[in-house]
Design a protein around this motif. Structure first.
Motif, mmCIF file in Angstrom:
data_model
loop_
_atom_site.group_PDB
_atom_site.id
_atom_site.type_symbol
_atom_site.label_atom_id
_atom_site.label_comp_id
_atom_site.label_asym_id
_atom_site.label_seq_id
_atom_site.Cartn_x
_atom_site.Cartn_y
_atom_site.Cartn_z
ATOM 1 N N CYS A 84 -21.885 -38.183 -2.535
ATOM 2 C CA CYS A 84 -22.753 -37.088 -2.145
ATOM 3 C C CYS A 84 -21.982 -36.056 -1.332
ATOM 4 O O CYS A 84 -21.276 -36.402 -0.384
ATOM 5 N N GLU A 86 -23.202 -33.889 0.591
ATOM 6 C CA GLU A 86 -23.875 -33.625 1.857
ATOM 7 C C GLU A 86 -23.536 -34.696 2.907
ATOM 8 O O GLU A 86 -23.075 -34.394 3.989
ATOM 9 N N CYS A 87 -23.781 -35.956 2.551
ATOM 10 C CA CYS A 87 -23.655 -37.021 3.548
ATOM 11 C C CYS A 87 -22.465 -37.938 3.294
ATOM 12 O O CYS A 87 -22.150 -38.789 4.127
ATOM 13 N N CYS A 105 -26.931 -37.219 -3.294
ATOM 14 C CA CYS A 105 -27.704 -38.439 -3.412
ATOM 15 C C CYS A 105 -29.196 -38.068 -3.368
ATOM 16 O O CYS A 105 -29.556 -36.952 -2.999
ATOM 17 N N CYS A 108 -30.599 -36.645 0.057
ATOM 18 C CA CYS A 108 -30.224 -35.268 0.380
ATOM 19 C C CYS A 108 -30.901 -34.289 -0.571
ATOM 20 O O CYS A 108 -31.321 -33.213 -0.170
#
Ligand SMILES: [Zn+2]
Length: 121
Positions: A84, A86-87, A105, A108
């Protein structure tokens, strides 16, 4: 982290999808070269114009998807595929199978969509 075997599987899947899209895109382009003179009736011409707008929208979406698939193939090469953006967590195999071009994911993505709704984007 995905195993090499799984990465190869996604690479094959994405390459096939890309090939299919590129073949379709070529077909659309050749279909658009029809001369307008074949439609002397203004009503027909209007119909054709809206068909063309429709085709352009499709092609726009296809173009974006083609870009996404190419990005995904690059991520397979550089090893960041399935992670992912983002995270930094692994994206579930189930989600990747359903949508191999995804970069987020499910958590997110859900948050992102909630944000977009709030902002009215
Ligand atoms: Zn995430």
């Amino acid at each position: 982290m995905l195993t090499k075997k799984k990465r190869e599987g996604f690479k094959k899947l994405l390459t096939e999808r890309l090939d299919a899209l590129l073949t379709d895109a070529n077909k659309t382009v050749s279909g658009m070269t029809d001369p307008v003179d074949n439609y002397p009736d203004p009503t027909d011409r209007a119909t054709m114009e809206s068909d063309r707008n429709f085709e352009l929208r499709i092609r726009d979406r296809e173009r974006k998807l083609i870009g996404k698939i190419k990005d995904a193939l690059e991520r397979i090469e550089d090893g960041s595929f399935g992670v992912c953006e983002e995270c930094g967590e692994d994206i579930s195999a189930q989600r990747l199978k359903a949508r191999p071009v995804t970069t987020h994911c499910i958590d997110c993505k859900t948050n992102q969509e909630k944000d977009e709704r709030v902002k009215g984007v």
